[in-house]
Design a protein around this motif. Structure first.
Motif, PDB file in Angstrom:
ATOM      1  N   LYS A 189       0.901  -1.013   0.038  1.00  0.00           N
ATOM      2  CA  LYS A 189      -0.072   0.133   0.212  1.00  0.00           C
ATOM      3  C   LYS A 189       0.923   1.250  -0.052  1.00  0.00           C
ATOM      4  O   LYS A 189       0.447   2.186  -0.779  1.00  0.00           O
ATOM      5  N   SER A 190       1.966   1.026   0.779  1.00  0.00           N
ATOM      6  CA  SER A 190       2.743   2.162   0.955  1.00  0.00           C
ATOM      7  C   SER A 190       3.577   2.592  -0.376  1.00  0.00           C
ATOM      8  O   SER A 190       3.722   3.543  -1.049  1.00  0.00           O
ATOM      9  N   PHE A 191       4.019   1.503  -1.024  1.00  0.00           N
ATOM     10  CA  PHE A 191       4.607   1.604  -2.252  1.00  0.00           C
ATOM     11  C   PHE A 191       3.971   2.237  -3.312  1.00  0.00           C
ATOM     12  O   PHE A 191       4.430   3.071  -4.064  1.00  0.00           O
ATOM     13  N   ALA A 193       1.201   4.021  -2.749  1.00  0.00           N
ATOM     14  CA  ALA A 193       0.998   5.384  -2.434  1.00  0.00           C
ATOM     15  C   ALA A 193       1.847   6.392  -3.085  1.00  0.00           C
ATOM     16  O   ALA A 193       1.678   7.522  -3.421  1.00  0.00           O
ATOM     17  N   ALA A 224      10.591   4.555  -3.364  1.00  0.00           N
ATOM     18  CA  ALA A 224       9.414   3.474  -3.087  1.00  0.00           C
ATOM     19  C   ALA A 224      10.348   2.149  -2.761  1.00  0.00           C
ATOM     20  O   ALA A 224      10.081   1.405  -1.948  1.00  0.00           O
TER      21      ALA A 224
ATOM     22  N   ALA B 193       3.060  11.165   1.373  1.00  0.00           N
ATOM     23  CA  ALA B 193       2.127  10.616   0.776  1.00  0.00           C
ATOM     24  C   ALA B 193       1.931   9.210   1.410  1.00  0.00           C
ATOM     25  O   ALA B 193       1.104   8.740   1.521  1.00  0.00           O
ATOM     26  N   VAL B 194       3.133   8.679   1.968  1.00  0.00           N
ATOM     27  CA  VAL B 194       3.066   7.459   2.720  1.00  0.00           C
ATOM     28  C   VAL B 194       2.206   7.639   4.011  1.00  0.00           C
ATOM     29  O   VAL B 194       1.268   6.789   4.100  1.00  0.00           O
ATOM     30  N   SER B 197      -1.432   7.885   3.312  1.00  0.00           N
ATOM     31  CA  SER B 197      -2.134   6.957   2.634  1.00  0.00           C
ATOM     32  C   SER B 197      -3.213   6.457   3.324  1.00  0.00           C
ATOM     33  O   SER B 197      -4.275   6.112   2.611  1.00  0.00           O
ATOM     34  N   TRP B 201      -7.790   3.858   2.883  1.00  0.00           N
ATOM     35  CA  TRP B 201      -8.312   2.819   2.962  1.00  0.00           C
ATOM     36  C   TRP B 201      -8.520   2.504   4.401  1.00  0.00           C
ATOM     37  O   TRP B 201      -9.168   1.536   4.891  1.00  0.00           O
ATOM     38  N   LEU B 220       4.246   2.653   8.814  1.00  0.00           N
ATOM     39  CA  LEU B 220       4.459   3.621   7.663  1.00  0.00           C
ATOM     40  C   LEU B 220       5.592   4.464   8.067  1.00  0.00           C
ATOM     41  O   LEU B 220       6.337   4.846   6.904  1.00  0.00           O
ATOM     42  N   TYR B 223       8.670   2.623   7.026  1.00  0.00           N
ATOM     43  CA  TYR B 223       8.816   2.747   5.501  1.00  0.00           C
ATOM     44  C   TYR B 223       9.118   3.985   5.005  1.00  0.00           C
ATOM     45  O   TYR B 223      10.220   4.215   4.243  1.00  0.00           O
ATOM     46  N   GLY B 227      12.793   5.347   3.057  1.00  0.00           N
ATOM     47  CA  GLY B 227      12.758   5.958   1.498  1.00  0.00           C
ATOM     48  C   GLY B 227      13.632   6.965   1.656  1.00  0.00           C
ATOM     49  O   GLY B 227      14.226   7.271   0.474  1.00  0.00           O
TER      50      GLY B 227
END
Lengths: 244, 244
Positions: A189-191, A193, A224, B193-194, B197, B201, B220, B223, B227
């Motif tokens: 999902k993060s990817f 996003a 990503a 954005a991450v 996100s 959802w 999140l 992640y 990045g």
DNA sequence: TTGACAACATACCGGGTAGTATGTTCCCTG
DNA sequence: CAGGGAACATACTACCCGGTATGTTGTCAA
């Protein structure tokens, strides 16, 4: 005689630009297809600009230099038109990305190629992509009738299988790297996003902005992938930079 | 006597639940404030469900068990109501995140704390956050009158300064790590954005979903930091896991 | 007690819009 | 060279909804 069919430049779909009045003379089926395509692009643009609810059929018609009757000749209802635009958007994405999934490259490179294709397609067809986003939002909430909810669910499933493409590619690449994801669902999902974020802020500068798009896509894919703990090899990056 | 003021559970703001008819007796100012807050929450919920354009004032009123007149007593127009909800959403975010920016911790930890606060607030106040997203989308496109465009621009600027908080925190953390970003603007966009996100959802499972939210936020943030080429130290992670 | 005002509810108006019903104009086939 | 139908345009309707004008009720201050 079937070829006074115009090669419509996209720029033709502007406000108040009358459709060539002697157009659509060739095979009726062909003409209908062209008209339908034009409607889809105009509708995508309008939906992108003002959203589904705030866009009237007259708006779309006017941007084509046509009338409401024309649109209702091709689409049963406003929501049907929206669904058709959504579907076209999904087609665009599949056509861009799906071929890369069959690549015989290593998992990491395959994932990178898919991501690049996806990201570039996203920027190149922004109106359609924004409609996709609206469709997803729509699905989470209330789309009145039961029939609508059904068709919408079907469309969303198409999107789910599309995301599935990335999900499997991501897991393959991660597994191949020897690491492991704590939460694969959240990671994918993060990817996505990150890759999809351009929808909310990117707008093409000028004509032939493909170089710019590739450059942005490369940065996004890099980010990503690092989020997953992966790293794009230098030569692959250089390979992409040649295209700019 | 000013305290038959009800302790409204959020669940009270449901469809058709009549407002306590003998309520709002205490200080008129206090009563007005409460009514206003209830309207904001109901409106946020409605806007989240169906979007701004597809939400009618009657919808919002009905969800409060009230009437259109009540809402127009507190807000001049529908767009004004929307703006008020937007502003409330920004207040929520600032109150959650801004305190962490004054932390004397190391840049990386400060960024992590800000991100966690932001992410959790996002999930805890979803309706308002979706309105924020709509507001941004609105700004990119057409918001009819000039006056509206002005106020909207002002609101967006608030959002920009909020993002600026993260931008500077990100650059500080990256600089402190000895590395460097190829494209800081793109990186911070991807970073947020991450974190953002979840708006698209996440929906809270049950009551007291804070543990779940912290868990998601942690993933999140991890992640998003990776990045950037950063890594959250293990002890910081364990520190957060205690809260769950 | 009164009257001014806050805090609503009720009633109504007017513009916009989805959808329909009905022309009108070609083309293509028989 | 009919005439049927595709591909539209025009005209119209019914409804929804933002906004306003006005009524009603309780409260508080003087």
């Amino acid at each position: 005689m079937a070829i006074d069919a115009r090669e419509d430049t996209p720029a033709d779909a502007q406000q108040g630009v009358k459709l060539n009045e002697t157009a659509n003379r060739g095979s009726p089926r062909l003409a209908a297809r062209q008209s339908r395509d034009q409607i889809l692009e105009a509708a995508a643009e309008c939906f992108k600009e003002n959203g589904f609810a705030a866009t009237s059929i007259d708006d779309v018609a006017y941007s084509l230099g046509a009338t409401k009757g024309m649109i209702y000749h091709h689409f049963r209802s406003k929501i049907d038109l929206f669904f058709a635009v959504y579907q076209r958007g999904m087609e665009i994405n599949f056509e861009a990305t799906e071929p890369e999934t069959h690549s015989h490259a290593k998992p990491l490179e395959r994932l990178a190629r898919m991501s690049m294709a996806h990201s570039v397609a996203l920027m190149a067809h922004q109106p359609f992509q924004r409609v996709l986003a609206q469709g997803v939002a729509m699905h989470q909430t209330g789309s009145t009738t039961a029939a609508q909810r059904d068709t919408l669910s079907t469309l969303i499933k198409t999107r789910d299988t599309y995301e599935e493409l990335f999900r499997t590619a991501i897991e393959a690449a991660v597994a191949d790297s020897g690491t492991e994801l704590t939460n694969p669902s959240l990671a994918s999902k993060s990817f996505l996003a990150v890759l999809n974020s351009t929808v909310f802020w990117y707008s093409p500068r000028r004509r032939n902005a493909t170089a710019e798009q590739i450059s942005i896509a490369l940065d996004l894919v890099n980010y990503a992938l690092r989020g997953l703990g992966l790293h794009l090899p230098e030569d692959a990056i250089d390979d992409w930079k040649k295209h700019l």
